[in-house]
Write a protein that holds these residues in place. Structure first.
Motif, short mmCIF file in Angstrom:
data_model
loop_
_atom_site.label_atom_id
_atom_site.label_comp_id
_atom_site.label_asym_id
_atom_site.label_seq_id
_atom_site.Cartn_x
_atom_site.Cartn_y
_atom_site.Cartn_z
N ILE A 215 -65.75 73.82 -43.26
CA ILE A 215 -64.34 73.39 -43.22
C ILE A 215 -63.46 74.43 -43.90
O ILE A 215 -63.70 74.80 -45.06
CB ILE A 215 -64.16 72.02 -43.93
N VAL A 216 -62.47 74.93 -43.18
CA VAL A 216 -61.50 75.87 -43.77
C VAL A 216 -60.22 75.09 -44.04
O VAL A 216 -59.62 74.52 -43.12
CB VAL A 216 -61.23 77.05 -42.81
N VAL A 217 -59.82 75.04 -45.32
CA VAL A 217 -58.60 74.33 -45.70
C VAL A 217 -57.52 75.36 -46.03
O VAL A 217 -57.71 76.23 -46.87
CB VAL A 217 -58.86 73.39 -46.91
N VAL A 218 -56.38 75.22 -45.36
CA VAL A 218 -55.27 76.16 -45.55
C VAL A 218 -54.16 75.45 -46.32
O VAL A 218 -53.51 74.55 -45.78
CB VAL A 218 -54.76 76.67 -44.19
N GLY A 219 -53.98 75.85 -47.57
CA GLY A 219 -53.03 75.16 -48.45
C GLY A 219 -53.79 74.63 -49.65
O GLY A 219 -54.66 73.77 -49.52
N ALA A 220 -53.50 75.22 -50.82
CA ALA A 220 -54.21 74.82 -52.03
C ALA A 220 -53.26 74.06 -52.96
O ALA A 220 -53.25 74.26 -54.17
CB ALA A 220 -54.78 76.05 -52.73
N GLY A 221 -52.44 73.20 -52.36
CA GLY A 221 -51.51 72.40 -53.15
C GLY A 221 -52.08 71.05 -53.48
O GLY A 221 -53.30 70.84 -53.41
N SER A 222 -51.19 70.11 -53.81
CA SER A 222 -51.69 68.80 -54.22
C SER A 222 -52.49 68.15 -53.08
O SER A 222 -53.54 67.55 -53.32
CB SER A 222 -50.54 67.89 -54.66
N ALA A 223 -52.02 68.31 -51.84
CA ALA A 223 -52.71 67.65 -50.73
C ALA A 223 -54.04 68.35 -50.41
O ALA A 223 -55.09 67.70 -50.32
CB ALA A 223 -51.79 67.63 -49.51
N GLY A 224 -54.02 69.68 -50.25
CA GLY A 224 -55.24 70.41 -49.90
C GLY A 224 -56.33 70.24 -50.95
O GLY A 224 -57.50 70.01 -50.62
N LEU A 225 -55.94 70.30 -52.23
CA LEU A 225 -56.95 70.15 -53.29
C LEU A 225 -57.46 68.72 -53.37
O LEU A 225 -58.64 68.48 -53.64
CB LEU A 225 -56.36 70.58 -54.64
N GLY A 226 -56.56 67.77 -53.09
CA GLY A 226 -56.98 66.36 -53.06
C GLY A 226 -58.04 66.15 -51.99
O GLY A 226 -59.06 65.51 -52.22
N VAL A 227 -57.81 66.71 -50.81
CA VAL A 227 -58.76 66.56 -49.70
C VAL A 227 -60.11 67.16 -50.08
O VAL A 227 -61.16 66.53 -49.91
CB VAL A 227 -58.21 67.24 -48.41
N LEU A 228 -60.08 68.38 -50.61
CA LEU A 228 -61.37 69.02 -50.95
C LEU A 228 -62.11 68.26 -52.04
O LEU A 228 -63.34 68.13 -51.97
CB LEU A 228 -61.13 70.47 -51.36
N SER A 229 -61.38 67.77 -53.03
CA SER A 229 -62.07 67.03 -54.11
C SER A 229 -62.78 65.80 -53.55
O SER A 229 -63.92 65.51 -53.91
CB SER A 229 -61.09 66.53 -55.17
N MET A 230 -62.11 65.11 -52.64
CA MET A 230 -62.72 63.89 -52.11
C MET A 230 -63.88 64.23 -51.17
O MET A 230 -64.90 63.53 -51.16
CB MET A 230 -61.68 63.05 -51.40
N ALA A 231 -63.72 65.32 -50.41
CA ALA A 231 -64.80 65.73 -49.50
C ALA A 231 -66.03 66.13 -50.33
O ALA A 231 -67.17 65.80 -49.97
CB ALA A 231 -64.34 66.89 -48.62
N VAL A 232 -65.80 66.80 -51.45
CA VAL A 232 -66.91 67.19 -52.32
C VAL A 232 -67.60 65.96 -52.90
O VAL A 232 -68.83 65.88 -52.94
CB VAL A 232 -66.40 68.14 -53.44
N GLN A 233 -66.79 64.99 -53.31
CA GLN A 233 -67.40 63.73 -53.82
C GLN A 233 -68.27 63.09 -52.75
O GLN A 233 -69.37 62.60 -53.05
CB GLN A 233 -66.29 62.74 -54.16
N ALA A 234 -67.79 63.11 -51.50
CA ALA A 234 -68.56 62.48 -50.41
C ALA A 234 -69.86 63.25 -50.18
O ALA A 234 -70.93 62.63 -50.01
CB ALA A 234 -67.72 62.45 -49.13
#
Ligand SMILES: NC(=O)c1ccc[n+]([C@@H]2O[C@H](COP(=O)([O-])OP(=O)(O)OC[C@H]3O[C@@H](n4cnc5c(N)ncnc54)[C@H](O)[C@@H]3O)[C@@H](O)[C@H]2O)c1
Ligand SMILES: O=C(O)C[C@H](O)C(=O)O
Ligand SMILES: [Mg+2]
Length: 491
Positions: A215-234
């Motif tokens: 998964i390539v996430v473009v945007g390391a702001g509140s939304a992009g980092l929120g998504v990655l944190s939750m994906a990592v938890q999963a």
């Protein structure tokens, strides 16, 4: 507008009361202003907030949406004009979650604006001063939160469209003290995770394969980092390995690929920064095109706020993805800020992609009777259920586990047949039903974590004894619904 008209026609009206039209309204708010809605707390009201809160005419308030206007959608700092966002989100609460419209409160914290154009606009309605910063800023938010929870201890507060530094800082500061959440960090993450799990299924893989998705996430702001944190938890939950959970995720910001070599690496982005040794052929700051060509991702997900960054070259490069059905999530809002349009995605990346955008787009006609399906990956699928579930459980706090339950509930809503067609989210027409299901799973997670204190006559023990079906019934029955007295009585 009659609330019943809104509820019965939510698919048509959501783009008007909510994204994208609400963005246009915020941009022009001072000129359009006719009457106030909600409450404005200015930095000059310091020391007075408790009495202001006690002056609000409704005795009970269930849901509050609060912004400081500093990052309105992808439109930047709009100062007090950002009040349109809390109003739009709360209209969705009424329509989708059946929150009583007399018990909602849109709030603007006016701490100034750094938008020079607004400061010079004679019609601008807010404080004409640069934004408060540091302790001065936090003391204003503190005073507001204390006042709210003193008068309404069981209210839920949703933080919305705060610039990144305050989004994270306020979430950490209040999440274990009050029943609150940040929609841009947590709501977005839940909806994206549900979509990512749907994508795995759409690609014909088993859910257990999620950790292998690139998964390539473009945007390391509140939304992009929120998504990655939750994906990592999963991933960590699935594999039991916390340390390597982020290895298939790639994060870019305005300066390109984020690696450990990044000078002044943001601590919030650090867990997702690549070790340069790990990624052969990719350097610190590599461009999106280079990353897509090298990584051949299964998913390209944009939360950059920048319209068109998924340009023709990037989309064409995605044709080389290792997946037969790569997914594109162009999640930035409003429409002009989407990373690409739906039509361009299907045109350049191919007809077999899965596509989702934050703002609504029409389905794309591909010829030969084929349709490119457009999903709306927007946090509107989850925040109403989170708010309602927290309210009806009387949750003390809103935890990660409650968010996981909400995301899993949304993901499991979809049948295999729908998923095969590239449909990742249910129709917005069924938003009340979705919200009842999500609300029930949030409530049950609150009970499981022993955080449910009950609501009205329904105590924690009653909640704990409810079956899954009974919980959905309880949540549905507690949704407010408009009933109008007929003007002309039939004989
Ligand atoms: N669909 C949804 O439900 C949803 C939810 C939340 C936010 N959003 C949207 O996401 C966007 C971002 O929100 P945010 O709160 O994370 O904002 P933010 O300002 O906190 O972060 C933006 C990030 O994008 C990066 N960026 C800027 N230009 C870039 C470029 N050219 N290439 C790559 N990265 C770039 C920045 O460096 C930053 O890391 C907004 O448009 C918002 O509307 C959508
Ligand atoms: O408001 C939306 O449509 C989604 C999200 O909260 C955003 O900030 O873009
Ligand atoms: Mg938002």
């Amino acid at each position: 507008m009659l609330v019943s008209v809104l509820i019965d026609n939510i698919k048509d009206f959501a783009p008007i009361i909510y994204t994208p039209t609400v963005g246009l309204v915020c941009q022009n708010y001072s000129g359009l202003f006719r009457r106030p809605r909600g409450m404005y707390f200015s930095a000059k009201d310091k020391g007075e907030m408790m009495s202001m809160i006690y002056n609000w005419p409704s005795e009970k308030v269930d849901m509050i949406v609060l912004t400081d206007g500093s990052r309105i959608l992808g439109l930047g700092d709009l100062g007090v004009q950002g009040i349109g966002i809390p109003i739009g989100k709360l209209d969705m609460y009424v329509a989708a979650a059946g929150i009583n419209p007399q018990r909602i409160l849109p709030v603007m914290l006016d701490v100034g604006t750094n938008n020079q154009k607004l400061l010079e606009d004679p019609l601008y309605l807010g404080l004409r001063q640069p934004r408060f910063e540091g302790e001065e800023y936090l003391s204003i938010v503190d005073e507001f939160m204390e006042a709210v929870f003193t008068r309404w201890p069981k209210a839920i507060v949703q933080f919305e469209d705060f610039q990144m530094k305050w989004a994270f800082e306020t979430l950490e500061r209040y999440r274990k003290r009050f029943c609150m959440f940040n929609d841009d960090i947590q709501g977005t993450a839940g909806v994206a995770l549900a979509g990512l799990l749907g994508t795995v299924r759409a690609q014909g893989r088993s859910l257990a394969d999620f950790p292998n998705q690139k998964i390539v996430v473009v945007g390391a702001g509140s939304a992009g980092l929120g998504v990655l944190s939750m994906a990592v938890q999963a991933v960590a939950k699935m594999t039991g390995k916390g340390k390597t959970a982020a290895q298939n995720f790639f994060l870019l910001d305005k300066d390109g690929l984020i690696t450990k070599e990044r000078k002044s690496l943001d601590p919030a982005a650090a867990p997702f920064a690549k070790d340069p040794g790990q990624i052969v052929g990719l350097r610190e700051g590599a461009s999106l095109l280079e990353v897509v060509k090298k990584v051949k991702p299964d998913v390209l997900l944009g939360l950059s706020g920048v319209g068109g960054v998924f340009n023709e070259e990037v989309l064409k490069a995605l044709r080389e993805s290792e997946s037969s059905k790569p997914a594109i999530f162009a999640m930035s809002n409003p429409t002009m800020n989407a990373e690409c349009t739906a039509a361009d995605a299907f045109k350049h990346a191919g007809e077999n992609i899965v596509f989702a955008s934050g703002s609504p787009f029409e389905n794309v006609l591909l010829g030969n009777g084929k349709v490119g399906y457009v999903n709306q990956a927007n946090n509107m699928y989850l925040f109403p259920g989170i708010g309602l579930g927290a309210l009806l459980s009387g949750a003390r706090f809103i935890t990660d586990r409650m968010w996981q339950a909400a995301a899993e509930c949304l993901a499991s809503y979809m049948t295999d047949e729908e998923i095969q067609k590239g449909i990742l989210y249910p129709s917005i027409n069924s938003i009340r039903h979705i919200t009842a299901e999500v609300g029930a799973s949030v409530l049950r997670a609150a009970v499981a974590e022993e955080l449910a204190e009950g609501h009205g006559d329904v105590g924690p023990k009653d909640l704990a004894h409810m079956s899954k079906e009974e919980t959905v019934g309880y949540v549905s029955r507690n949704m407010w619904f408009p009933i109008y007295s007929p003007l002309v009585h039939e004989k």
